[in-house]
Design an enzyme around this catalytic site. Structure first.
Site, PDB file in Angstrom:
ATOM      1  N   LYS A 122       0.813  -1.228   0.000  1.00 25.44           N
ATOM      2  CA  LYS A 122       0.000   0.000   0.000  1.00 25.44           C
ATOM      3  C   LYS A 122       0.844   1.274   0.000  1.00 25.44           C
ATOM      4  O   LYS A 122       0.428   2.287  -0.537  1.00 25.44           O
ATOM      5  CB  LYS A 122      -0.980   0.004   1.181  1.00 25.44           C
ATOM      6  N   ARG A 129      -6.670   0.247  17.700  1.00 26.61           N
ATOM      7  CA  ARG A 129      -7.217   0.441  16.367  1.00 26.61           C
ATOM      8  C   ARG A 129      -8.208  -0.710  16.180  1.00 26.61           C
ATOM      9  O   ARG A 129      -9.156  -0.808  16.955  1.00 26.61           O
ATOM     10  CB  ARG A 129      -6.109   0.498  15.300  1.00 26.61           C
TER      11      ARG A 129
HETATM   12  C1  LIG Z   1      -0.170  -1.132   6.766  1.00 28.20           C
HETATM   13  C2  LIG Z   1      -0.389  -2.388   7.506  1.00 28.20           C
HETATM   14  C3  LIG Z   1       0.666  -3.301   7.649  1.00 28.20           C
HETATM   15  C4  LIG Z   1       2.069  -3.025   7.140  1.00 28.20           C
HETATM   16  O1  LIG Z   1       2.687  -2.002   7.855  1.00 28.20           O
HETATM   17  P1  LIG Z   1       4.249  -1.618   7.640  1.00 28.20           P
HETATM   18  O2  LIG Z   1       4.521  -0.672   8.746  1.00 28.20           O
HETATM   19  O3  LIG Z   1       4.359  -0.990   6.298  1.00 28.20           O
HETATM   20  O4  LIG Z   1       5.056  -2.857   7.745  1.00 28.20           O
HETATM   21  C5  LIG Z   1       0.394  -4.491   8.310  1.00 28.20           C
HETATM   22  N1  LIG Z   1      -0.831  -4.761   8.813  1.00 28.20           N
HETATM   23  C6  LIG Z   1      -1.861  -3.899   8.708  1.00 28.20           C
HETATM   24  C7  LIG Z   1      -3.182  -4.276   9.291  1.00 28.20           C
HETATM   25  C8  LIG Z   1      -1.674  -2.691   8.040  1.00 28.20           C
HETATM   26  O5  LIG Z   1      -2.712  -1.849   7.946  1.00 28.20           O
END
Ligand SMILES: *Cc1c(COP(=O)(O)O)cnc(C)c1O
Length: 364
Positions: free
Chosen positions: A39, A134
């Site tokens: 993302k 969250r």
């Molecule tokens: C964005 C996200 C991740 C990945 O996070 P990073 O900090 O880029 O490794 C993993 N799990 C969830 C639920 C996320 O929203």
């Protein structure tokens, strides 16, 4: 009109591959599988392909339309939806992702009906909220009851595992205690349903320090990682790990200078509010040589997330379409038309990859 040559974002796929390979190998050697989170790169298929090549077990994104796009672009591996689904998107969730993270029984019921309609078995991971506040069940009993309900009643869902997310809203550190709790929950569910849950997903990049310190609780067998492979910066700059062999210059921004002038470093007149309603403070450093570059908050989020490559340049501020640099002490003289290069923190990568005003240049 096509994008102009600048600003552009150079994306080095070989360096991305090396980061991913290094991380996946290390995690695998410790009994942990990695799902590659794309993302932060605007869900780039090029990035997804490098993650797969490096051994990620699948690709994840927070938005279902991005997973649909990646499928259309030919990515065949399992797709994981990271953000718990909206009720209005369950049809697409079942169609375009094999796995979703979940925390609400009404959504799970809707996913089950939809999976039945589409003649599919959809895999679900139940999220535990271990203090970050969250997503996820804060009540362990409710999570366990839901898992049992999925296993026994929702025939078109597969109770795939449990997961958690830390270090997001509450900025809570993953540790042996909270992730140990996740392992306990998974063991209780496994005992109750009479089979071992496949996935115990212990978080994201912020969970890697535990692994690097050899303190990851036994039983955590999966992580969802974006930043540490995309930029590998946070573990170095925020956590103090050396991360030898990782590349932080995977995404490099090139921007063109549109004005260079000697100006006072303190604004002239009464300070009120800036373009975003903030009242900033300025240090008076006398007359300084300032350079403007042609891109702004709209493309980078906040200028704190830009790291100039040339020594002696500092980032002073930004508005929607401008970034203001102090180039007085730059080791090279800066002129109008020059190109200034920056490495990035996550926020700038997130905005730049999605900005329609920025040309993307993939280096193969
Ligand atoms: C964005 C996200 C991740 C990945 O996070 P990073 O900090 O880029 O490794 C993993 N799990 C969830 C639920 C996320 O929203």
């Amino acid at each position: 009109m096509e994008n102009t040559a600048y600003p552009n974002l150079q994306i080095d796929l070989q360096k991305l591959y090396k980061n991913a390979k290094k991380l996946v190998s290390f995690a695998n050697a410790n009994g942990i599988n990695i799902t590659g989170v794309v993302k932060g790169s605007d869900s780039s298929k090029e990035v997804a392909k490098e993650f797969i090549k490096a051994g990620c077990m699948g690709i994840a994104d927070s938005r279902i339309e991005k997973l649909a796009k990646l499928k259309e672009e030919g990515i065949k591996e399992d797709m994981m939806l990271l953000r718990v689904p909206m009720l209005c998107e369950v049809e697409q969730v079942v169609r375009y992702s094999e796995i979703s993270l979940n925390s609400e029984i009404v959504v799970l019921e809707a996913l089950n009906i939809e999976a039945n309609n589409q003649n599919k078995i959809h895999k679900v991971i139940l999220m535990a909220d271990l203090g970050d506040l969250r997503e996820g069940y804060i009540d362990e009993e409710e999570l366990i009851k839901t898992a049992l309900h999925i296993e026994t009643k929702l025939d078109n869902l597969h109770m795939y595992g449990v997961g958690t997310n830390l270090g997001c809203f509450g900025a809570i550190c993953p540790d042996e205690s909270n992730l140990g709790k996740l392992v306990q929950i998974s063991e209780k569910i496994s005992a109750l349903i009479g089979r071992k849950l496949e996935i115990v997903s212990g978080g994201a990049t912020t969970s890697l320090p535990l692994l690097l310190d050899g303190k990851m609780p036994k039983g955590i067998n999966h992580l969802r990682v974006g930043e540490a492979m995309l930029l590998a910066r946070d573990l170095i700059d925020l956590w103090g790990y050396s991360m030898e062999g990782y590349h932080t210059d995977t995404f490099v921004l090139e921007a063109q200078v549109i004005e260079v002038k000697e100006k006072p470093s303190h604004p002239i007149g009464r300070i009120f509010v800036d373009a975003f309603g903030n009242t900033p403070e300025y240090e008076d450093k006398g007359i300084r040589k300032r350079a403007l570059i042609a891109l702004g908050k709209k493309d980078i989020g906040h200028h704190y997330s830009l790291i100039p490559k040339l020594k002696g340049i500092t980032v002073e501020g930004s508005s929607s379409d401008h970034v203001i640099l102090d180039v007085t002490d730059a080791v090279e003289e800066i002129h109008v038309g020059d190109i200034i290069e920056f490495e990035l923190y996550y926020q700038a990568m997130l905005y730049l990859t999605a900005s329609t005003s920025v040309k993307k240049v993939y280096l193969y």
